[in-house]
Design a protein around this motif. Structure first.
Motif, PDB file in Angstrom:
ATOM      1  N   ALA A 234       7.515  -3.268  -6.189  1.00  0.00           N
ATOM      2  CA  ALA A 234       8.897  -3.453  -5.718  1.00  0.00           C
ATOM      3  C   ALA A 234       9.182  -4.902  -5.350  1.00  0.00           C
ATOM      4  O   ALA A 234      10.336  -5.337  -5.372  1.00  0.00           O
ATOM      5  CB  ALA A 234       9.169  -2.543  -4.517  1.00  0.00           C
TER       6      ALA A 234
ATOM      7  N   ASP B 294       8.728  -7.409  -7.008  1.00  0.00           N
ATOM      8  CA  ASP B 294       9.227  -8.128  -8.185  1.00  0.00           C
ATOM      9  C   ASP B 294      10.650  -7.731  -8.538  1.00  0.00           C
ATOM     10  O   ASP B 294      11.201  -8.215  -9.525  1.00  0.00           O
ATOM     11  CB  ASP B 294       8.311  -7.856  -9.394  1.00  0.00           C
ATOM     12  N   GLN B 295      11.235  -6.807  -7.763  1.00  0.00           N
ATOM     13  CA  GLN B 295      12.586  -6.322  -8.054  1.00  0.00           C
ATOM     14  C   GLN B 295      13.536  -6.814  -6.971  1.00  0.00           C
ATOM     15  O   GLN B 295      13.416  -6.399  -5.816  1.00  0.00           O
ATOM     16  CB  GLN B 295      12.604  -4.791  -8.107  1.00  0.00           C
TER      17      GLN B 295
ATOM     18  N   ARG C 234      14.654  -5.084  -3.498  1.00  0.00           N
ATOM     19  CA  ARG C 234      13.760  -3.976  -3.138  1.00  0.00           C
ATOM     20  C   ARG C 234      12.428  -4.469  -2.567  1.00  0.00           C
ATOM     21  O   ARG C 234      11.466  -3.711  -2.456  1.00  0.00           O
ATOM     22  CB  ARG C 234      13.496  -3.096  -4.357  1.00  0.00           C
ATOM     23  N   GLU C 235      12.358  -5.723  -2.206  1.00  0.00           N
ATOM     24  CA  GLU C 235      11.092  -6.302  -1.757  1.00  0.00           C
ATOM     25  C   GLU C 235      10.485  -5.539  -0.574  1.00  0.00           C
ATOM     26  O   GLU C 235       9.259  -5.422  -0.460  1.00  0.00           O
ATOM     27  CB  GLU C 235      11.291  -7.766  -1.362  1.00  0.00           C
TER      28      GLU C 235
ATOM     29  N   GLU D 162       7.816  -2.705  -1.201  1.00  0.00           N
ATOM     30  CA  GLU D 162       6.490  -2.972  -1.770  1.00  0.00           C
ATOM     31  C   GLU D 162       5.402  -2.327  -0.916  1.00  0.00           C
ATOM     32  O   GLU D 162       5.410  -2.430   0.315  1.00  0.00           O
ATOM     33  CB  GLU D 162       6.247  -4.483  -1.842  1.00  0.00           C
TER      34      GLU D 162
END
Length: 736
Positions: free
Chosen positions: A127, A129-130, A133-134, A137
């Motif tokens: 997550a 990397d989105q 949405r960090e 993770e």
């Protein structure tokens, strides 16, 4: 030097790293790993990581081990160096934990990156990397990156080995086994298979011991009562013994029965429940408490359910009625007691189910409505009680079935939609509750069946596919649950035969074959379970039809012979079960079609006649039941196909009349296709044309209809628009 001897000895089997906020997960995993007994056949085997031990202990859990340590960093590094594996509890909390990251980094610097295992309990891998949405993770930074040559975190990414206990994923049991399989370097499938075998042995052994203990407990209970009457001083000990006996009965009727049901050991369940009844009967009349009465009701209900699953309908009814006789006064005496209302309603519902299987629709509906009345009354007092709402959904399902069998499809749809609404509210609140999730799938299945009767094939396929996805996920979560596997094979078969109606013969046969295979695997688990036998025979019949229509007559014949033998046994055992009798006749009809295809006209005539002799009385009893109507009309048309013209004509006209006088669900494509067959054979092509057009518009493309139209030289191209609709509906079902 051997590989095993070269492996360094470690003080700890594993080191559990976790955020303090995930301590409950760490405590569960710690206990689960140390308590796990490795299957005996795997112990002593040499793997790449050493010799497989008998136990997976000790396991280091830093918050416990280091509670009094003064030099925390040194102690952690020391423990990591002495640990064979590192297990990280992964969540958004641990992903930002300094300690977790440092422990992973330290373990990697020991050169043991490949011995790091993860248990995902929350969040989402990758997550970070989105954008946006960090915060979701779940992997710590050190888990996501490899080390450089100098021991620092590099840019190169890595994907940790992970088990996953999030809803809809591995589940606790499978996640634990995945971790252990990885840490021991043994195959997960091998470990899972041996765990299943051990589980079955354990349950059977437990049940055997329980029967023995129950017998002893009965004697103890009698002795307790005598002792209590003998002296005041002994009364307390007697009451304590009776309480112990009642607690054991609670276990037998609850947890033990549930475990036996999962492995479908009806024979042991029956013995256990009978021992419970022996205990109740040993109690003096004046010594029966309300608690004992409640237990007796539960025991009678359990015995009835075993008999129901064995196909012994009169015996099941006797048990249920005995239970209801006790449950009604208990419920009436305490109208505010939710558990008593639930118990009484459940028994009444089981009585309705038994009437249903005997084809007694009035009695079935009366029992279901009585249960519903009790539940509604209790619901007014405790509107937020989830088990009450679940039972209301179950009653909606049962009443819907009765209304459907009466041909009251609109009224049935109201019940099914009510069930779906309740389960859509309940199931997400407890995603781990398999019974609730399965009930949600059944609600979709019910609505899909009515959509098929309305000629909405794409909608039917979509709803069946949704149910199939739910049941398949539940089976993947707990593969050893035989009852759940039976639910999965049922919807798999329903979806397959409906796909075949749309012209997708390949997927239809594939799914029906899967259903037959699963049912065949289940039958040896408990030979007394008639549901397994019925499903193996029913879906073998349906698969045989598709095999025949695809040109594989030999395979079709082998399947039908098997089905006929099973149904012959079942109907001898329970002649009151009208569902089995109808399905037996359907198997005979398939055999008649195969005989006709092979040119054995006399045999075909005899087989179709035998089927019709069974079906005619059933249709007279339930004239609106769709399955019976379709089978009876099919039997007349099958017999007409091999009879002389003077006899064939009235057979076709009778079949046509019965189908044309249907009040509800007249757009059912299966019904329309049989009418087209009859009309064309009678030379009434002009009357058949509007029905053919209606079938084409609905997307119906069953192989039998296509063959009839080809024989009559009637053009029937693929409906491209319907295929697009079907594709879109299937996509929608996957997103539910």
């Amino acid at each position: 030097m051997t590989q095993a001897s070269a492996t360094p000895a470690f003080r700890y089997r594993a080191f559990i790293s976790y955020s303090h906020q995930d301590k409950s997960w760490a405590a569960w995993l710690h206990k689960a790993l140390e308590a796990y007994v490795i299957p005996r056949r795997l112990v002593g085997q040499t793997t790449a990581v050493g010799v497989t031990p008998a136990r997976f202990a000790p396991v280091f859990r830093d918050r416990d081990e280091l509670a009094s340590a003064t030099d925390l960093g040194h102690k952690v590094n020391e423990a990591l160096a002495q640990s064979e594996c590192l297990v990280v509890i992964c969540s958004p909390r641990s992903a930002v934990s300094h300690w977790v990251n440092q422990e992973v980094l330290a373990f990697k610097r020991l050169g043991r990156s490949e011995r790091i295992f993860c248990l995902i309990v929350d969040g989402e891998p990758g997550a970070s990397d989105q954008p946006g949405r960090e915060a979701e993770e779940c992997f710590a930074l050190a888990l996501r990156h490899q080390l450089t040559a100098n021991g620092a975190l590099g840019e190169e990414r890595t994907e940790p080995i992970a088990a996953d206990v999030r809803p809809g994923k591995d589940g606790k049991s499978n996640a634990k086994l995945k971790l252990i399989a990885g840490m021991l370097d043994v195959g997960f499938d091998a470990l899972k298979r041996r765990e299943l075998q051990r589980h079955i042995r354990r349950v059977v052994a437990l049940a055997t011991v329980a029967v023995m203990v129950m017998t002893v407990t009965t004697v103890l209970a009698i002795a307790a009562v005598i002792a209590r009457n003998a002296a005041v001083a002994a009364s307390h000990a007697a009451e304590r013994r009776q309480k112990q006996a009642e607690d054991l009965v609670d276990f037998i009727l609850g947890d033990l029965n549930d475990k036996l049901a999962q492995v479908s050991r009806l024979d042991i369940m029956e013995a256990v429940d009978n021992q419970a009844m022996n205990y109740f009967q040993s109690l003096p009349t004046g010594d029966v408490t309300e608690e004992a009465l409640a237990q007796r009701i539960k025991a009678l209900e359990k015995i009835g359910s075993v008999r129901l699953d064995q196909g012994h309908l009169p015996a099941a009814m006797a048990s249920y009625q005995a239970a209801l006789k006790l449950a009604v006064p208990l419920a009436a005496a305490a109208p505010a007691n939710t558990s008593r209302q639930l118990a009484c309603a459940e028994v009444s519902a089981f009585i309705g189910m038994t009437h249903w299987r005997q084809g007694e629709l009035d009695a079935a509906q009366q029992s279901f409505v009585a249960a519903q009345t009790l539940l509604h009354r209790a619901h007014l007092l405790t509107p937020d009680e989830p088990q009450l709402r679940f039972q209301l959904a179950t009653i909606d399902n049962n009443i819907g079935h009765v209304l459907e069998a009466r041909g009251q499809l609109d009224e049935a749809l109201v019940q099914y939609r009510s069930m779906l609404q309740l389960m859509q509210q309940l199931a997400p609140t407890q995603p781990g509750n398999a019974e609730w999730m399965s009930s949600l799938g059944s609600a979709y299945n019910n609505i899909g069946r009515l959509a098929l009767m309305r000629g909405e094939l794409a909608v039917a396929v979509a709803h069946y596919a949704t149910d199939d996805a739910i049941e398949s996920a539940l089976t993947a979560r707990d593969p050893k649950d035989a009852s759940q596997r039976d639910s999965t094979l049922t919807v798999r078969a329903i979806l397959g035969r409906t796909q075949a109606l749309t012209g997708d013969l390949k997927n239809g046969m594939e799914r029906l074959q899967q259903a037959v295979d699963i049912a065949t695997q289940l039958k040896p688990i408990d030979p007394s379970n008639t549901d397994f036998q019925e499903h193996a025979a029913l879906y073998a019949t349906q698969l045989a039809r598709l095999r025949r229509l695809s040109g594989d007559l030999r395979a079709a014949n082998a399947l039908t012979v098997q089905a006929l033998a099973t149904f012959a046994t079942l109907t001898r055992q329970a002649p009151a079960n009208i569902g089995w009798r109808r399905e037996f006749a359907e198997a005979q009809l398939e055999q008649a079609a195969q005989s006709r295809a092979a040119g054995r006209i006399d045999a075909s005539r005899m087989q179709a006649s035998a089927a019709l002799r069974v079906l005619d009385p059933l249709l007279a009893r339930q004239p609106e039941d769709r399955a019976t109507l379709l089978a009876t009309a099919g039997a007349r048309l099958s017999l007409a196909a091999v009879d002389d013209a003077p006899t064939a004509r009235p057979l076709r006209e009778d079949a046509l009349h019965a189908m044309q006088t249907v009040k509800n669900g007249r757009g059912d494509p299966r019904l329309l296709a049989l009418q087209v067959d009859a009309l064309l054979a009678l030379g009434r092509t002009a009357e058949a044309q509007p029905l053919i057009r209606q079938l084409w518009n609905s997307g119906y493309r069953d192989a039998a209809l296509v063959q009839v139209l080809q024989r009559e030289r009637i053009d029937y191209p693929v409906n491209a628009a319907f295929q697009q609709e079907l594709l879109a509906a299937s996509g929608d079902s996957q997103r539910k």
